[in-house]
Design a protein around this motif. Structure first.
Motif, short mmCIF file in Angstrom:
data_model
loop_
_atom_site.label_atom_id
_atom_site.label_comp_id
_atom_site.label_asym_id
_atom_site.label_seq_id
_atom_site.Cartn_x
_atom_site.Cartn_y
_atom_site.Cartn_z
N THR A 119 0.85 -1.17 0.03
CA THR A 119 -0.07 -0.10 0.27
C THR A 119 0.67 1.01 0.01
O THR A 119 1.98 1.37 0.25
N SER A 120 0.29 2.28 -0.18
CA SER A 120 0.88 3.75 -0.20
C SER A 120 0.05 4.76 0.47
O SER A 120 -1.31 4.55 0.17
N ALA A 121 0.25 5.43 1.07
CA ALA A 121 -0.44 6.72 1.94
C ALA A 121 0.64 7.90 1.81
O ALA A 121 1.81 7.86 1.78
N SER A 122 -0.11 9.23 1.73
CA SER A 122 0.65 10.47 1.56
C SER A 122 0.99 10.80 3.10
O SER A 122 1.58 12.08 3.08
N THR A 123 0.77 10.17 4.24
CA THR A 123 1.22 10.69 5.56
C THR A 123 1.60 9.44 6.19
O THR A 123 1.70 8.34 5.90
N MET A 124 2.60 9.63 7.19
CA MET A 124 3.40 8.71 7.82
C MET A 124 2.45 7.71 8.61
O MET A 124 2.73 6.35 8.56
N HIS A 125 1.42 8.25 9.03
CA HIS A 125 0.64 7.42 9.79
C HIS A 125 -0.91 7.51 9.08
O HIS A 125 -2.02 7.59 9.94
N GLY A 126 -0.78 7.14 7.79
CA GLY A 126 -2.12 7.33 7.00
C GLY A 126 -2.81 5.99 6.71
O GLY A 126 -3.85 5.97 5.82
N GLY A 127 -2.67 5.20 7.60
CA GLY A 127 -3.58 4.27 7.73
C GLY A 127 -2.85 2.81 6.75
O GLY A 127 -3.85 1.95 6.54
N GLN A 128 -1.62 2.83 6.57
CA GLN A 128 -0.93 1.86 5.62
C GLN A 128 -1.40 0.45 6.38
O GLN A 128 -1.65 -0.47 5.65
N GLU A 129 -1.07 0.33 7.56
CA GLU A 129 -1.09 -1.14 8.19
C GLU A 129 -2.72 -1.36 8.22
O GLU A 129 -3.02 -2.77 7.78
N GLN A 130 -3.53 -0.56 8.52
CA GLN A 130 -4.84 -0.81 8.58
C GLN A 130 -5.56 -1.28 7.07
O GLN A 130 -6.36 -2.06 6.78
N CYS A 131 -4.89 -0.62 6.10
CA CYS A 131 -5.28 -0.71 4.55
C CYS A 131 -4.94 -2.31 4.49
O CYS A 131 -5.70 -3.20 3.55
N ILE A 132 -3.61 -2.69 4.84
CA ILE A 132 -3.23 -4.00 4.50
C ILE A 132 -4.16 -4.81 4.92
O ILE A 132 -4.49 -6.15 4.52
N TYR A 133 -4.45 -4.74 6.19
CA TYR A 133 -5.45 -5.76 7.02
C TYR A 133 -6.73 -5.82 6.16
O TYR A 133 -7.42 -7.05 6.22
N SER A 134 -7.37 -4.62 5.87
CA SER A 134 -8.49 -4.63 4.97
C SER A 134 -8.45 -5.46 3.65
O SER A 134 -9.27 -6.10 3.14
N MET A 135 -7.22 -5.67 3.25
CA MET A 135 -7.07 -6.31 1.81
C MET A 135 -6.84 -8.09 2.50
O MET A 135 -7.26 -9.01 1.75
N MET A 136 -6.04 -8.19 3.60
CA MET A 136 -5.96 -9.47 4.10
C MET A 136 -7.26 -10.18 4.39
O MET A 136 -7.60 -11.34 4.16
N THR A 137 -8.27 -9.46 5.00
CA THR A 137 -9.53 -10.06 5.61
C THR A 137 -10.26 -10.87 4.51
O THR A 137 -10.25 -12.05 4.66
N PRO A 138 -10.59 -10.34 3.35
CA PRO A 138 -11.30 -11.29 2.48
C PRO A 138 -10.49 -12.53 1.81
O PRO A 138 -11.09 -13.49 1.59
#
Length: 200
Positions: free
Chosen positions: A115-134
């Protein structure tokens, strides 16, 4: 003749940084003999329900088909982080995979996220979790990035043990740091190695 197994690098990229990451993940996959790579993207989701996306993208990788997803031996899935979640076009594509779930076509295949985000704490890890779940619902085997990759320790930009990430300092900044490139390639290499092991 049976075609060689392949790892699918599937992504949505709005401004180009996720697309750039996909290329480096593919380079890592290509370091492993005995497995190919296919790079595919998903189309935009129309803001109106009556407008269809073109059959072919204007540029970049071809659009992915469900059959290409079903036939892969491993999957790297990528999206920009939108409010800590994957982008709607990628979620729309995943929401069409019920038939693959019913038939178990993705079961026991390795998968990872980027993933990519424009801020250091822009939800990168949570975004990866959102792709992992399904993908866990599909029975896939999730791979992170182990800390043997020293770039995880000294990166000043992207990089997480959950999957490769990129810190874009502005919306249109697509240049990856050396650490980010190394982590993308390490993730691709690890995914290819695991795909070969799990296919045996």
């Amino acid at each position: 003749m049976t075609p060689p197994p392949y790892v699918l690098v599937l992504f949505y990229s709005r401004h180009g940084s996720v697309s750039e990451m996909a290329k480096h993940i593919a380079r890592g996959i290509n370091k492993i003999n005995g497995i190919d790579v296919k790079i595919r993207q998903v189309p935009e989701v129309s803001e109106t329900t009556k407008v269809a996306a073109p059959a072919l993208p204007d540029d970049g990788a071809p659009y992915c088909t469900l059959e290409e997803l079903a036939d892969c031996s491993g999957l790297a899935i990528g999206s920009p982080s939108y409010f800590g979640s994957m982008a709607a076009p990628l979620k729309h594509f995943i929401d069409q995979t019920s038939t693959l779930w019913l038939t178990g076509r993705l079961m026991n295949k390795p998968a990872c996220g980027f993933t990519s985000a424009s801020t250091m704490h822009g939800g990168q890890e949570q975004c990866i979790y959102s792709m992992m779940t399904p993908l866990i619902h599909h029975g896939m085997v999730w791979l992170g990035l182990p800390y043997k990759n020293k770039e995880l320790i000294h990166t000043q930009a992207g990089g997480t043990p959950y999957g490769a990430s990129h810190l874009a300092n502005s919306t249109h900044e697509t240049d990856l740091t050396d650490d980010e490139k190394a982590l993308c390639e390490a993730q691709g290499k690890r995914l290819a190695e695991m795909a070969i092991k799990l296919k045996k």
